[in-house]
Design a protein around this motif. Structure first.
Motif, mmCIF file in Angstrom:
data_model
loop_
_atom_site.group_PDB
_atom_site.id
_atom_site.type_symbol
_atom_site.label_atom_id
_atom_site.label_comp_id
_atom_site.label_asym_id
_atom_site.label_seq_id
_atom_site.Cartn_x
_atom_site.Cartn_y
_atom_site.Cartn_z
ATOM 1 N N VAL A 10 0.957 -1.200 -0.007
ATOM 2 C CA VAL A 10 0.189 -0.067 -0.070
ATOM 3 C C VAL A 10 0.910 1.007 -0.258
ATOM 4 C CG1 VAL A 10 -1.339 0.919 1.219
ATOM 5 C CG2 VAL A 10 -1.582 -0.746 1.389
ATOM 6 N N VAL A 11 0.706 1.959 -1.139
ATOM 7 C CA VAL A 11 1.632 3.153 -1.269
ATOM 8 C C VAL A 11 0.660 4.408 -1.160
ATOM 9 C CG1 VAL A 11 3.495 4.489 -2.903
ATOM 10 C CG2 VAL A 11 2.600 1.705 -2.660
ATOM 11 N N TYR A 12 1.415 5.612 -0.111
ATOM 12 C CA TYR A 12 0.379 6.835 -0.208
ATOM 13 C C TYR A 12 1.898 7.956 -0.479
ATOM 14 C CZ TYR A 12 -1.116 11.091 0.691
ATOM 15 O OH TYR A 12 -1.236 12.918 0.357
ATOM 16 N N ALA A 13 1.749 8.087 -1.866
ATOM 17 C CA ALA A 13 2.937 9.782 -1.783
ATOM 18 C C ALA A 13 2.709 10.967 -1.663
ATOM 19 C CB ALA A 13 3.506 9.736 -3.454
ATOM 20 N N VAL A 23 1.769 -5.214 3.438
ATOM 21 C CA VAL A 23 0.823 -6.358 4.459
ATOM 22 C C VAL A 23 0.832 -7.139 4.099
ATOM 23 C CG1 VAL A 23 -1.157 -5.202 3.815
ATOM 24 C CG2 VAL A 23 -1.556 -5.614 5.815
ATOM 25 N N ASP A 24 0.142 -8.108 4.882
ATOM 26 C CA ASP A 24 -0.651 -9.898 4.518
ATOM 27 C C ASP A 24 -1.739 -9.510 4.743
ATOM 28 O OD1 ASP A 24 2.060 -11.263 3.930
ATOM 29 O OD2 ASP A 24 2.743 -11.198 6.113
ATOM 30 N N VAL A 25 -2.450 -9.619 3.932
ATOM 31 C CA VAL A 25 -4.570 -9.773 3.842
ATOM 32 C C VAL A 25 -4.755 -11.234 3.290
ATOM 33 C CG1 VAL A 25 -4.115 -7.728 3.374
ATOM 34 C CG2 VAL A 25 -4.390 -9.149 1.842
ATOM 35 N N ALA A 26 -6.206 -11.260 3.747
ATOM 36 C CA ALA A 26 -6.984 -13.067 3.379
ATOM 37 C C ALA A 26 -6.827 -12.373 2.004
ATOM 38 C CB ALA A 26 -7.882 -13.482 4.292
ATOM 39 N N LEU A 54 -8.304 5.953 -6.265
ATOM 40 C CA LEU A 54 -6.812 4.241 -6.083
ATOM 41 C C LEU A 54 -7.217 3.420 -6.670
ATOM 42 C CD1 LEU A 54 -9.056 2.414 -2.817
ATOM 43 C CD2 LEU A 54 -7.305 3.689 -2.449
ATOM 44 N N GLY A 55 -5.369 2.990 -7.223
ATOM 45 C CA GLY A 55 -5.429 2.530 -8.340
ATOM 46 C C GLY A 55 -4.096 1.638 -8.207
ATOM 47 N N ILE A 56 -3.857 0.099 -8.576
ATOM 48 C CA ILE A 56 -2.821 -0.818 -8.722
ATOM 49 C C ILE A 56 -2.423 -0.739 -10.351
ATOM 50 C CG2 ILE A 56 -2.822 -3.221 -8.928
ATOM 51 C CD1 ILE A 56 -5.684 -3.278 -6.924
ATOM 52 N N GLN A 69 -2.138 -11.108 -5.309
ATOM 53 C CA GLN A 69 -0.585 -11.255 -4.549
ATOM 54 C C GLN A 69 0.205 -10.520 -5.381
ATOM 55 O OE1 GLN A 69 0.977 -12.942 -2.235
ATOM 56 N NE2 GLN A 69 2.656 -12.658 -2.680
ATOM 57 N N GLY A 70 0.889 -9.571 -4.922
ATOM 58 C CA GLY A 70 1.747 -8.598 -5.672
ATOM 59 C C GLY A 70 1.326 -7.653 -5.537
ATOM 60 N N ASP A 71 0.052 -7.182 -5.689
ATOM 61 C CA ASP A 71 -0.440 -5.752 -5.817
ATOM 62 C C ASP A 71 -0.225 -5.530 -5.833
ATOM 63 O OD1 ASP A 71 -2.575 -7.026 -7.834
ATOM 64 O OD2 ASP A 71 -4.386 -6.923 -7.273
ATOM 65 N N ARG A 72 -0.113 -3.361 -5.917
ATOM 66 C CA ARG A 72 0.686 -2.434 -5.733
ATOM 67 C C ARG A 72 -0.291 -1.300 -5.343
ATOM 68 N NH1 ARG A 72 6.036 0.633 -5.588
ATOM 69 N NH2 ARG A 72 5.548 2.439 -5.178
#
Length: 92
Positions: A10-13, A23-26, A54-56, A69-72
């Motif tokens: 999770v990123v915020y600039a 973070v590990d999530v279900a 929001l974006g990925i 898995q691995g999303d930003r």
């Protein structure tokens, strides 16, 4: 049944610094749930966190988007100045 766990970022600039949290999530978790699990909202200025910004990986997604898995997950700041207006000012 054992719940699978995936890892996302999770990123915020901000204007002065950026925040990055892994973070590990279900599996099956939404973008908004992952943001809440990261605790990054506590480090952001009040009023910045809105589910419609929001974006990925630079592609806009709704807050109920299921992460993989691995999303930003990127939290976008509101625009200070409309890009069209900024162009007009530079042209003058």
């Amino acid at each position: 049944m054992v719940e699978r766990v995936i890892t996302v970022e999770v990123v915020y600039a901000g204007a002065d610094r950026h925040h990055l949290r892994r973070v590990d999530v279900a599996e099956g978790c939404t973008a908004l749930e992952a943001i809440e699990a990261s605790g990054i909202a506590d480090a952001m200025p009040a009023g910045v966190m809105q589910g419609d910004r929001l974006g990925i990986f630079s592609k806009r997604v709704p807050s109920d988007h299921v992460v993989e898995q691995g999303d930003r997950i990127e939290i976008y700041r509101p625009l200070v100045l409309d890009p069209m207006e900024a162009r007009r000012k530079r042209a003058r």
